[in-house]
Design a protein around this motif. Structure first.
Motif, PDB file in Angstrom:
ATOM      1  N   LYS A 199       0.838  -1.194   0.000  1.00 15.14           N
ATOM      2  CA  LYS A 199       0.000   0.000   0.000  1.00 15.14           C
ATOM      3  C   LYS A 199       0.877   1.250   0.000  1.00 15.14           C
ATOM      4  O   LYS A 199       1.884   1.308   0.701  1.00 15.14           O
ATOM      5  N   ASN A 200       0.488   2.245  -0.784  1.00 11.06           N
ATOM      6  CA  ASN A 200       1.171   3.539  -0.927  1.00 11.06           C
ATOM      7  C   ASN A 200       2.536   3.440  -1.615  1.00 11.06           C
ATOM      8  O   ASN A 200       3.329   4.366  -1.530  1.00 11.06           O
ATOM      9  N   ALA A 201       2.845   2.331  -2.279  1.00 11.28           N
ATOM     10  CA  ALA A 201       4.149   2.182  -2.932  1.00 11.28           C
ATOM     11  C   ALA A 201       4.098   2.621  -4.393  1.00 11.28           C
ATOM     12  O   ALA A 201       3.197   2.235  -5.133  1.00 11.28           O
ATOM     13  N   ASP A 202       5.087   3.416  -4.793  1.00  8.08           N
ATOM     14  CA  ASP A 202       5.274   3.775  -6.197  1.00  8.08           C
ATOM     15  C   ASP A 202       6.334   2.889  -6.837  1.00  8.08           C
ATOM     16  O   ASP A 202       6.451   2.829  -8.051  1.00  8.08           O
ATOM     17  N   GLY A 203       7.121   2.221  -5.995  1.00  7.37           N
ATOM     18  CA  GLY A 203       8.168   1.343  -6.492  1.00  7.37           C
ATOM     19  C   GLY A 203       8.826   0.600  -5.347  1.00  7.37           C
ATOM     20  O   GLY A 203       8.439   0.745  -4.178  1.00  7.37           O
ATOM     21  N   TYR A 204       9.835  -0.191  -5.700  1.00  9.86           N
ATOM     22  CA  TYR A 204      10.521  -1.037  -4.719  1.00  9.86           C
ATOM     23  C   TYR A 204      12.020  -1.029  -5.003  1.00  9.86           C
ATOM     24  O   TYR A 204      12.435  -1.060  -6.161  1.00  9.86           O
ATOM     25  N   LYS A 216      11.743  13.441  -4.512  1.00 11.58           N
ATOM     26  CA  LYS A 216      12.293  12.637  -3.420  1.00 11.58           C
ATOM     27  C   LYS A 216      11.510  11.346  -3.248  1.00 11.58           C
ATOM     28  O   LYS A 216      10.378  11.247  -3.663  1.00 11.58           O
ATOM     29  N   LYS A 217      12.159  10.375  -2.615  1.00 13.77           N
ATOM     30  CA  LYS A 217      11.525   9.096  -2.320  1.00 13.77           C
ATOM     31  C   LYS A 217      11.413   8.935  -0.809  1.00 13.77           C
ATOM     32  O   LYS A 217      12.360   9.203  -0.082  1.00 13.77           O
ATOM     33  N   VAL A 218      10.236   8.482  -0.381  1.00  9.32           N
ATOM     34  CA  VAL A 218      10.004   8.185   1.037  1.00  9.32           C
ATOM     35  C   VAL A 218       9.982   6.669   1.150  1.00  9.32           C
ATOM     36  O   VAL A 218       9.131   6.014   0.537  1.00  9.32           O
ATOM     37  N   PHE A 219      10.928   6.093   1.915  1.00  5.28           N
ATOM     38  CA  PHE A 219      11.071   4.641   2.015  1.00  5.28           C
ATOM     39  C   PHE A 219      10.345   4.077   3.229  1.00  5.28           C
ATOM     40  O   PHE A 219      10.358   4.675   4.307  1.00  5.28           O
ATOM     41  N   GLY A 220       9.753   2.907   3.043  1.00  6.02           N
ATOM     42  CA  GLY A 220       9.159   2.156   4.143  1.00  6.02           C
ATOM     43  C   GLY A 220      10.221   1.267   4.775  1.00  6.02           C
ATOM     44  O   GLY A 220      11.405   1.308   4.398  1.00  6.02           O
ATOM     45  N   ALA A 221       9.815   0.443   5.701  1.00  5.84           N
ATOM     46  CA  ALA A 221      10.729  -0.465   6.404  1.00  5.84           C
ATOM     47  C   ALA A 221      11.157  -1.600   5.474  1.00  5.84           C
ATOM     48  O   ALA A 221      10.490  -1.909   4.487  1.00  5.84           O
ATOM     49  N   TYR A 222      12.284  -2.226   5.804  1.00  8.99           N
ATOM     50  CA  TYR A 222      12.776  -3.374   5.040  1.00  8.99           C
ATOM     51  C   TYR A 222      11.875  -4.593   5.264  1.00  8.99           C
ATOM     52  O   TYR A 222      11.305  -4.771   6.344  1.00  8.99           O
ATOM     53  N   SER A 223      11.834  -5.440   4.253  1.00  8.58           N
ATOM     54  CA  SER A 223      11.169  -6.742   4.406  1.00  8.58           C
ATOM     55  C   SER A 223      12.055  -7.614   5.284  1.00  8.58           C
ATOM     56  O   SER A 223      13.195  -7.256   5.587  1.00  8.58           O
ATOM     57  N   THR A 224      11.552  -8.768   5.647  1.00  8.92           N
ATOM     58  CA  THR A 224      12.416  -9.737   6.315  1.00  8.92           C
ATOM     59  C   THR A 224      13.417 -10.267   5.292  1.00  8.92           C
ATOM     60  O   THR A 224      13.166 -10.243   4.087  1.00  8.92           O
ATOM     61  N   SER A 239       7.538   5.591  -1.813  1.00 12.79           N
ATOM     62  CA  SER A 239       6.562   6.438  -2.491  1.00 12.79           C
ATOM     63  C   SER A 239       7.315   7.682  -2.935  1.00 12.79           C
ATOM     64  O   SER A 239       8.320   8.068  -2.335  1.00 12.79           O
ATOM     65  N   LYS A 240       6.831   8.290  -3.996  1.00 10.58           N
ATOM     66  CA  LYS A 240       7.470   9.487  -4.522  1.00 10.58           C
ATOM     67  C   LYS A 240       6.757  10.713  -3.991  1.00 10.58           C
ATOM     68  O   LYS A 240       5.534  10.750  -3.922  1.00 10.58           O
ATOM     69  N   SER A 241       7.541  11.696  -3.631  1.00  4.72           N
ATOM     70  CA  SER A 241       7.009  12.976  -3.196  1.00  4.72           C
ATOM     71  C   SER A 241       7.849  14.041  -3.885  1.00  4.72           C
ATOM     72  O   SER A 241       8.947  14.359  -3.431  1.00  4.72           O
ATOM     73  N   GLY A 242       7.360  14.505  -5.024  1.00  2.00           N
ATOM     74  CA  GLY A 242       8.167  15.414  -5.834  1.00  2.00           C
ATOM     75  C   GLY A 242       9.330  14.623  -6.420  1.00  2.00           C
ATOM     76  O   GLY A 242       9.155  13.568  -7.000  1.00  2.00           O
TER      77      GLY A 242
END
Length: 181
Positions: A56-61, A108-116, A103-106
């Motif tokens: 959810k909320n991901a523009d990429g990985y 810049k990229k906002v990163f979520g936590a790492y997977s296991t 997710s992209k914000s302008g």
């Protein structure tokens, strides 16, 4: 309330200088959830295809691989869909991965936590050049060339008139002698 906050932030940012505007837009981006369900969808001797659940909320990985020599995680690639193929790998080797959504914000990229972490073993190459070394009335001796990355071999035998092969041994050498035939 969130829409009002974003509108106020945008109005405040427009009244400020460019660096403040960038900072405000970055802060307004939605942080994606942690990647879940990371698995090896396909494994060969020289490639691994990873897949995971859409976040959810991901523009990429961004996919990271553990550098065995340094012990540090390095970016291996960036994708927009929840799948990635790592190529030009060594047969019979272990590779460790983890993934972060962004997710992209302008600009810049906002990163979520790492997977296991996921550890994956590539397939070894098949043995080759099977040859018969000797045959007696009650035994046969065979040998073969090692497959890259292989450490153990399974030997199968089929008797005359029987369609199926039967596993008769597991060996770590590149030869086998069947007795009592």
């Amino acid at each position: 309330k969130k829409t009002l906050n974003k509108a106020l932030c945008l109005l405040l940012c427009l009244a400020m200088l460019s660096p403040a505007f960038s900072l405000c837009v970055f802060a307004a981006g939605k942080k994606p959830e942690a990647v879940k369900g990371l698995k090896a969808a396909s494994i060969t001797a020289e490639s691994i295809t990873l897949s995971w659940n859409k976040t959810k909320n991901a523009d990429g990985y961004r996919v990271y691989c553990l550098n065995k020599k340094t012990g540090k995680w390095v970016s291996d690639g960036t994708v927009t869909k929840p799948q990635y193929t790592d190529k030009k790998l060594s047969p019979g080797s272990v590779y460790s991965y983890r993934v972060r959504a962004f997710s992209k914000s302008g600009s810049k990229k906002v990163f979520g936590a790492y997977s296991t972490q996921l550890n994956v073993l590539t397939n070894p190459n098949a043995a080759s050049s099977l040859k018969v070394n000797s045959v007696t009335g009650s035994s046969i001796s065979i040998s073969w060339k090692a497959g890259a990355g292989a450490s153990v071999y399974e030997v199968f035998q089929r008797a005359d008139g029987i369609a199926d092969f039967i596993k008769v041994a597991t060996v770590s050498s590149t030869s086998y002698k069947a007795n009592n035939l």
